[in-house]
Scaffold this active site. Structure first.
Site, PDB file in Angstrom:
ATOM      1  N   LYS A 152       1.146  -1.214   0.260  1.00  0.00           N
ATOM      2  CA  LYS A 152      -0.058   0.208   0.152  1.00  0.00           C
ATOM      3  C   LYS A 152       0.649   0.827   0.342  1.00  0.00           C
ATOM      4  CE  LYS A 152      -2.132  -1.875   3.427  1.00  0.00           C
ATOM      5  NZ  LYS A 152      -2.071  -3.159   3.354  1.00  0.00           N
ATOM      6  N   ILE A 153       1.158   1.019   1.029  1.00  0.00           N
ATOM      7  CA  ILE A 153       3.073   2.207   0.585  1.00  0.00           C
ATOM      8  C   ILE A 153       3.560   2.563  -0.052  1.00  0.00           C
ATOM      9  CG2 ILE A 153       4.294   3.912   2.344  1.00  0.00           C
ATOM     10  CD1 ILE A 153       2.927   2.769   4.446  1.00  0.00           C
ATOM     11  N   THR A 230      11.187   4.384   6.046  1.00  0.00           N
ATOM     12  CA  THR A 230      10.522   4.345   6.793  1.00  0.00           C
ATOM     13  C   THR A 230       9.572   3.699   7.140  1.00  0.00           C
ATOM     14  OG1 THR A 230       8.759   5.180   4.645  1.00  0.00           O
ATOM     15  CG2 THR A 230       9.999   7.001   5.562  1.00  0.00           C
ATOM     16  N   SER A 231       9.900   2.356   7.259  1.00  0.00           N
ATOM     17  CA  SER A 231       9.710   0.661   7.109  1.00  0.00           C
ATOM     18  C   SER A 231       9.333   0.419   8.396  1.00  0.00           C
ATOM     19  CB  SER A 231       8.732   0.114   6.073  1.00  0.00           C
ATOM     20  OG  SER A 231       8.771  -1.035   6.336  1.00  0.00           O
ATOM     21  N   ARG A 232      10.752  -0.078   9.109  1.00  0.00           N
ATOM     22  CA  ARG A 232      11.144  -0.724  10.501  1.00  0.00           C
ATOM     23  C   ARG A 232      12.843  -0.547  10.593  1.00  0.00           C
ATOM     24  NH1 ARG A 232       6.538   0.336  11.382  1.00  0.00           N
ATOM     25  NH2 ARG A 232       4.849  -1.164  12.702  1.00  0.00           N
ATOM     26  N   ASP A 256      13.367   7.361   9.240  1.00  0.00           N
ATOM     27  CA  ASP A 256      11.875   7.103  10.497  1.00  0.00           C
ATOM     28  C   ASP A 256      12.132   6.726  11.343  1.00  0.00           C
ATOM     29  OD1 ASP A 256       9.789   9.292  11.011  1.00  0.00           O
ATOM     30  OD2 ASP A 256       8.738   7.817  10.377  1.00  0.00           O
ATOM     31  N   GLU A 261      14.741   1.732  18.380  1.00  0.00           N
ATOM     32  CA  GLU A 261      14.456   2.995  18.727  1.00  0.00           C
ATOM     33  C   GLU A 261      13.444   3.327  19.648  1.00  0.00           C
ATOM     34  OE1 GLU A 261      11.830   3.149  15.220  1.00  0.00           O
ATOM     35  OE2 GLU A 261      10.293   3.152  16.184  1.00  0.00           O
ATOM     36  N   HIS A 293       9.690   8.089  13.712  1.00  0.00           N
ATOM     37  CA  HIS A 293       8.462   7.713  13.685  1.00  0.00           C
ATOM     38  C   HIS A 293       7.877   8.571  13.617  1.00  0.00           C
ATOM     39  CE1 HIS A 293       7.493   3.561  13.567  1.00  0.00           C
ATOM     40  NE2 HIS A 293       6.589   4.204  12.963  1.00  0.00           N
ATOM     41  N   GLN A 294       7.436   9.109  12.397  1.00  0.00           N
ATOM     42  CA  GLN A 294       6.815  10.217  12.329  1.00  0.00           C
ATOM     43  C   GLN A 294       5.964  10.625  11.048  1.00  0.00           C
ATOM     44  OE1 GLN A 294       9.066  14.195  13.085  1.00  0.00           O
ATOM     45  NE2 GLN A 294       7.166  14.662  10.895  1.00  0.00           N
ATOM     46  N   PHE A 296       4.017   8.608  10.334  1.00  0.00           N
ATOM     47  CA  PHE A 296       2.071   8.127   9.625  1.00  0.00           C
ATOM     48  C   PHE A 296       1.272   9.171  10.349  1.00  0.00           C
ATOM     49  CE2 PHE A 296       1.178   8.176  14.405  1.00  0.00           C
ATOM     50  CZ  PHE A 296       2.023   8.160  15.619  1.00  0.00           C
TER      51      PHE A 296
HETATM   52  N1  LIG Z   1       7.132   5.057   9.689  1.00  0.00           N
HETATM   53  C1  LIG Z   1       5.863   5.248   9.677  1.00  0.00           C
HETATM   54  O1  LIG Z   1       5.505   5.585  10.813  1.00  0.00           O
HETATM   55  C2  LIG Z   1       4.834   4.091   9.240  1.00  0.00           C
HETATM   56  C3  LIG Z   1       3.508   3.483   9.837  1.00  0.00           C
HETATM   57  C4  LIG Z   1       2.985   2.300   8.539  1.00  0.00           C
HETATM   58  C5  LIG Z   1       3.544   1.783   8.281  1.00  0.00           C
HETATM   59  N2  LIG Z   1       5.152   1.352   8.248  1.00  0.00           N
HETATM   60  C6  LIG Z   1       5.775   0.333   7.502  1.00  0.00           C
HETATM   61  O2  LIG Z   1       5.846  -0.423   7.016  1.00  0.00           O
HETATM   62  C7  LIG Z   1       5.932  -1.211   5.984  1.00  0.00           C
HETATM   63  C8  LIG Z   1       4.710  -1.543   4.504  1.00  0.00           C
HETATM   64  O3  LIG Z   1       3.242  -0.828   4.688  1.00  0.00           O
HETATM   65  P1  LIG Z   1       1.921  -1.088   4.144  1.00  0.00           P
HETATM   66  O4  LIG Z   1       1.043  -0.975   4.340  1.00  0.00           O
HETATM   67  O5  LIG Z   1       3.416  -0.157   2.445  1.00  0.00           O
HETATM   68  O6  LIG Z   1       2.222  -2.412   4.270  1.00  0.00           O
HETATM   69  P2  LIG Z   1       1.627  -4.286   3.200  1.00  0.00           P
HETATM   70  O7  LIG Z   1       1.423  -5.196   3.003  1.00  0.00           O
HETATM   71  O8  LIG Z   1       0.448  -3.363   2.289  1.00  0.00           O
HETATM   72  O9  LIG Z   1       3.031  -4.000   1.895  1.00  0.00           O
HETATM   73  C9  LIG Z   1       3.950  -3.897   1.947  1.00  0.00           C
HETATM   74  C10 LIG Z   1       4.595  -5.219   0.932  1.00  0.00           C
HETATM   75  O10 LIG Z   1       6.066  -5.760   0.734  1.00  0.00           O
HETATM   76  C11 LIG Z   1       6.379  -6.931  -0.230  1.00  0.00           C
HETATM   77  N3  LIG Z   1       7.266  -7.735   0.605  1.00  0.00           N
HETATM   78  C12 LIG Z   1       7.059  -9.060   2.093  1.00  0.00           C
HETATM   79  N4  LIG Z   1       8.342  -9.204   2.227  1.00  0.00           N
HETATM   80  C13 LIG Z   1       8.933  -8.969   1.596  1.00  0.00           C
HETATM   81  C14 LIG Z   1      10.362  -9.253   0.760  1.00  0.00           C
HETATM   82  N5  LIG Z   1      10.997 -10.736   2.013  1.00  0.00           N
HETATM   83  N6  LIG Z   1      11.030  -8.343   0.308  1.00  0.00           N
HETATM   84  C15 LIG Z   1      10.605  -7.703  -0.566  1.00  0.00           C
HETATM   85  N7  LIG Z   1       8.582  -6.994  -0.651  1.00  0.00           N
HETATM   86  C16 LIG Z   1       8.460  -7.626   0.861  1.00  0.00           C
HETATM   87  C17 LIG Z   1       4.554  -7.790   0.224  1.00  0.00           C
HETATM   88  O11 LIG Z   1       4.523  -8.386  -0.713  1.00  0.00           O
HETATM   89  C18 LIG Z   1       3.967  -6.273   0.140  1.00  0.00           C
HETATM   90  O12 LIG Z   1       3.986  -6.033  -1.151  1.00  0.00           O
HETATM   91  C19 LIG Z   1       4.966  -1.661   7.570  1.00  0.00           C
HETATM   92  O13 LIG Z   1       5.255  -3.210   7.245  1.00  0.00           O
HETATM   93  C20 LIG Z   1       5.473  -0.619   8.630  1.00  0.00           C
HETATM   94  O14 LIG Z   1       7.027  -1.467   8.930  1.00  0.00           O
HETATM   95  C21 LIG Z   1       6.088   2.324   8.901  1.00  0.00           C
END
Ligand SMILES: NC(=O)c1ccc[n+]([C@@H]2O[C@H](COP(=O)([O-])OP(=O)(O)OC[C@H]3O[C@@H](n4cnc5c(N)ncnc54)[C@H](O)[C@@H]3O)[C@@H](O)[C@H]2O)c1
Length: 327
Positions: A152-153, A230-232, A256, A261, A293-294, A296
């Protein structure tokens, strides 16, 4: 239901109180871990956030207190021992999507600020320094951007970067057909990394993705690459990244999220001695931008988080299928 909220900040209280109509909400500032779990005594559910530790010990203790539901007010669930939750028959629900735009746009904000050095320009002009020396950036137009994780992101992020006129390459376990139709090219990671001027991480933290960015993968990247996370935090091996910043292999870093953290982010530590040498080293580089971590943190996302979390709790209470269940 009576729900114990952990790691509560003022904005959590504000948004959840605004949208709650039927539950008793008890807010604790403390994070959820082995030493604080007893605060949930008398509650039916806990509401947890990204840095709460829901390991096997905590889950066993929650079960002992009669907790039936872990309502995560976030998308990621890497901090929950799902096997333990299953063993103790505690349901886990999350907020799978809350404004993917919020996080994708924050990733872009990091790119723009790092590139055009907006943060430095802001400080300079406030001191009457109108010199442009060392503020030079580069056009995003025509550059190659690598996106790891196009869920999604990642999808929103790809669209934005396409809008800048970038060539967008992607790596994911599953290709997104909509993105392919828009010209996003899926490649194996080892083929993608050497081609990119900017790499942005949008995959979840799993056993497969932990330290996806390590010495070996960094060495495949272009010299001077811009890396955005911005993921983990644990997607990146921090020590390998610090080394690559010192050698210039990584030219810009925007994060982020950070591996360690949980003891730092969301707290005001401005009067404290911070014992984490890695974050202090990272913050000392002129080409590193850290936000706590902002990604969101927009009005739309906070509204969606509160509404979906409360809906998850409503559904659980009334025995309806949990549409946002993790297990
Ligand atoms: N910074 C923030 O405030 C914040 C907020 C929300 C989410 N996040 C992080 O963003 C991440 C993504 O969110 P999303 O809603 O897009 O998730 P999502 O589940 O919609 O998308 C994740 C994508 O990663 C892919 N994926 C999974 N394992 C993989 C791998 N080994 N190699 C490559 N791709 C792989 C999946 O197939 C999927 O397309 C979340 O997991 C979360 O950790 C961060």
């Amino acid at each position: 239901m009576k729900i114990a909220f952990f790691s509560t900040q003022s904005y959590d209280k504000e948004y959840f109180t605004r949208y709650n109509t039927r539950h008793e909400l008890v807010f604790f500032e403390a994070p959820l871990n082995e030493t604080t779990v007893a605060l949930a005594t008398g509650c039916n559910a806990v509401c947890a956030f990204v840095n709460d530790k829901l390991n096997a010990t905590v889950i066993q203790q929650l079960a002992g207190l009669g907790i039936q539901l872990i309502a995560l007010r976030c998308a990621g669930y890497n901090n929950v021992d799902l096997n333990a939750a299953q063993t103790y028959q505690i349901k886990v629900a999350r907020v799978p999507a809350y404004s993917p735009h919020a996080v994708a746009e924050h990733a872009v904000a990091l790119i723009l600020a790092l590139n055009r050095k907006t943060h430095k320009a802001y400080n300079r002009v406030r001191e009457g320094n109108f010199s442009l020396d060392k503020l030079i950036g580069f056009d995003l137009y025509g550059k190659t951007v690598g996106v790891i994780g196009t869920g999604k992101i990642g999808e929103v992020f790809c669209d934005i970067m396409k809008g800048f006129g970038c060539r967008v390459l992607a790596f994911d376990l599953v290709a997104n057909k909509h993105l392919e139709a828009k010209g996003v090219e899926y490649l194996p990671l080892v083929t993608l990394l050497p081609q990119c001027d900017i790499i942005s991480l949008h995959c979840p933290l799993t056993e497969q993705t932990r330290h996806l960015i390590n010495t070996d993968t960094i060495n495949l990247m272009k010299q001077g690459v811009m890396l955005i996370n911005t993921s983990r935090g644990a997607l990146i091996d921090t020590k390998a990244t610090i080394h690559a910043l010192k050698t210039g292999q990584i030219g810009y870093l925007g994060i982020d999220v950070y591996e360690q953290e949980e003891k730092l982010f969301f707290y005001n530590l401005s009067e404290e001695i911070i014992p984490d040498d890695d974050i202090m080293r990272l913050m000392s580089f002129p080409n590193v931008l850290v936000t706590s971590h902002q990604g969101f943190f927009t009005d739309e996302a906070l509204t969606q988080i509160a509404q979906t979390t409360l809906l998850n709790i409503d559904d659980f209470e009334s025995g309806k299928p949990l549409v946002n269940k993790v297990i």
